[in-house]
Write a protein that holds these residues in place. Structure first.
Motif: not given
Length: 617
Positions: A200-201, A215-216, A251-253, A258-259
């Protein structure tokens, strides 16, 4: 910019044109196949082109998966086909050939195609499907995405069209898209503790125009701040470091989700995603080592930090090397051993899947363990538990891979043999010695690599910085050349690169630890980090089918054999206080060389547009 050509007149009440425009396509309409061919010639060559049957009925996300994924030059789904600039000429040939076959017109070679049963059909009937088949026949790989419950069809009559629309309404397109954003094979901690909300993020980021690369980068910065907190050497700092490390993993997930959610794959994203995980983890190790020196009894755990980095990197090399050794010429897995079949059957038993994934201590479980131990215990205990856990995981995974290899009868593909040679990272010394050792018997490569590596590491442990160790390093160069003198086609030859990594990293670690000089272990940490980056960079280039780094770079930084010998000679020739300086200079030189070439490659137009799924370990 992209252009979609609707083949046929739009169906009243259809949302197809609007869906295509929402995906970034400029929509044009072709009344017949000749019109489609003419429109194709007017579209700039640097644009993506899609041909979509005007009768298409399906989910928006099905169109997104089939028509907008940047990783594939050509793709298709029922009722639609697309080509990126690299496949545009092939698409034009396919369209011309399809027109000739349909109408009986002259083909580009001047011959007249015989009339067939297709000539009596409407020339737009299933045109995208025929074009996809023609691309396949022309040798152009056509990606066909897995749609699952998503609908993509071309109804032949009003009744089937109504049924298709009902099928579309029955499936929540957005729910499927959100679920598919999560990687299918992940660890227990990631699957049940992170992904339920990180997806959801990811959607929140997509709706606000954030990119995976952003994000990365945020994940990297968060991890670096966590490392800084750990370096303070205070209990509040350790607690903050643990919390921030988990936040960095969330954030790594999110960046990968997101990609996948928005299909924002890119060359730069591939590079960032492939390298930042290791940069984050190893920077955190360094932060813990700095914090230990300030905490309580001023503990020196640099040897443990470097040992953790060496062990973790060698684990990854085992995974990389084994996987590449079992890839066929088409890029698919080629291990047909009974052990592999048993493993596949166990994957269908739910509890064994999660147990096996947890045993290997994947990144989610590992980072969670590190975070909790950092917050509640000491850096030394954190590293000791980490080393024990990673050692057991390495023993489990490597044993399984060896068993699979011994029972695998499939021959090694030429592509896999090349990959193993590239992963070996042999330098100019090996190249010079190879003609003298070509008569080494087949099948002994892993034993030579293990023997030479064990010799130099044990010599460093017994005699430290001495000319005896340097002599053993010279013998290691000779055994390394013998190990790769023949193509690595043996059942266990995939162990050669991991043995080389363990020998090089282990020699640097032991010599720095034996010197007992302040600064030697941190300098060795930096050198191993720079070399490990080069080895990870090699892996991800191979995975992107872009080949290994240039041989000139490998020669310039000496190869594993040259660097091992150089470090041993420097340790013997220099005073103990000069060794940290020499290791630091070597680390900076290697880092500058490999980073310059890596950045040049990954931001170039020729880099593969992939987003690596990441390592479970």
């Amino acid at each position: 910019m992209s252009t979609a050509i609707l083949t046929g007149q739009p169906v009243p009440g259809s949302s197809l044109e609007g869906d295509l425009r929402s995906l970034g396509f400029d929509v044009r309409v072709a009344s017949d196949i000749g019109d489609a061919e003419a429109l194709l010639t007017t579209i700039p060559a640097d644009q993506r082109v899609a041909l979509v049957d005007a009768r298409f009925v399906g989910h928006l996300h099905a169109l997104r998966l089939g028509l907008t994924d940047p990783r594939f030059d050509a793709a298709a789904l029922p009722g639609a086909v697309t080509a990126r600039p690299a496949a545009r000429q092939a698409l034009a040939r396919a369209l011309a050939g399809t027109r000739a076959a349909t109408t009986g017109a002259a083909d580009p070679g001047g011959d007249t195609a015989p009339a067939t049963a297709t000539a009596v059909l409407d020339d737009l009937s299933d045109l995208p499907g025929r074009l996809a088949a023609a691309l396949d026949a022309d040798g152009v790989p056509v990606h066909r995405p897995e749609l699952g419950s998503l609908v993509a069809t071309v109804p032949a009559d009003p009744q089937t069209r109504n049924e298709a629309r009902q099928a579309v309404a029955a499936v929540d397109d957005e729910a499927v898209r959100l679920k598919s954003a999560v990687k299918s094979r992940d660890g227990f901690f990631t699957t049940y503790c992170i992904s339920p909300y990180s997806r959801y993020l990811a959607r929140w980021c997509a709706r606000r125009g954030l990119t995976p690369n952003q994000v990365t980068t945020a994940s990297l910065l968060t991890a670096l701040i966590a490392a800084g907190c750990a370096a303070t050497g205070t209990r509040p700092g350790f607690v903050a470091a643990g919390v921030l490390l988990i936040a960095s993993f969330v954030l790594d997930c999110t960046d990968g989700q997101l990609a996948r959610y928005s299909l924002q794959y890119s060359t730069l994203g591939a590079w960032l995603d492939a390298t930042f995980d290791r940069a984050k983890e190893y920077a955190y190790y360094a932060g813990l080592a700095l914090g230990a020196a300030r905490y309580g009894g001023h503990d020196d755990v640099w040897a443990l930090a470097l040992g953790a980095m060496v062990l973790q990197t060698c684990r990854h090399v085992v995974d990389f090397s084994f996987n590449e050794a079992n890839v066929g010429e088409t890029g698919t897995a080629a291990n047909s051993s009974p052990t592999a079949s048993l493993s596949g059957r166990l994957d269908n038993v739910g509890w064994t899947v999660w147990l096996r994934r947890m045993i290997v201590l994947p990144i989610g479980e590992r980072w969670a363990m590190i975070a909790v131990l950092t917050a509640l215990t000491t850096p030394r205990l954190t590293f000791v538990v980490l080393l024990i856990g990673c050692a057991l995981a390495a023993l489990y995974t490597t044993s399984g891979r060896v068993l699979r290899s011994l029972t695998n009868k499939a021959p090694r593909a030429a592509r896999a043999t090349r990959a193993l040679a590239d992963l070996a990272d042999a330098g100019p010394l090996t190249e010079a010695l190879t003609p003298a050792v070509r008569r080494v018997p087949r099948g002994v490569a892993p034993f030579l690599a293990a023997l030479g590596g064990a010799l130099v590491v044990l010599a460093a442990a017994l005699w430290g910085a001495s000319w005896a160790t340097a002599a053993c390093a010279a013998v290691y160069v000779l055994t390394s050349a013998a190990a790769v003198a023949r193509p690595l086609t043996g059942a266990l030859d995939w162990l050669v690169p991991p043995f080389f990594r363990a020998a090089e990293y282990g020699t640097i670690l032991v010599l720095a630890a034996k010197s007992e000089v302040n600064g030697a272990l941190p300098a060795a940490f930096g050198l191993v980090a720079a070399v490990a980056y080069h080895h990870y960079d090699t892996v991800y280039r191979i995975r992107g089918n872009a080949g290994a780094p240039p041989r000139g770079l490998v020669r310039a930084i000496g190869g594993h054999d040259g660097r091992t010998l150089l470090v041993a000679v420097l340790a013997a020739a220099l005073t103990a206080t000069a060794l940290p300086v020499a290791l630091t200079v070597l680390a900076v030189a290697v880092a500058l060389a490999v980073l310059a070439e890596s950045i040049r490659f990954w931001v170039s137009a020729g880099a593969p547009a992939v987003h690596d799924e990441g390592e479970t370990a």
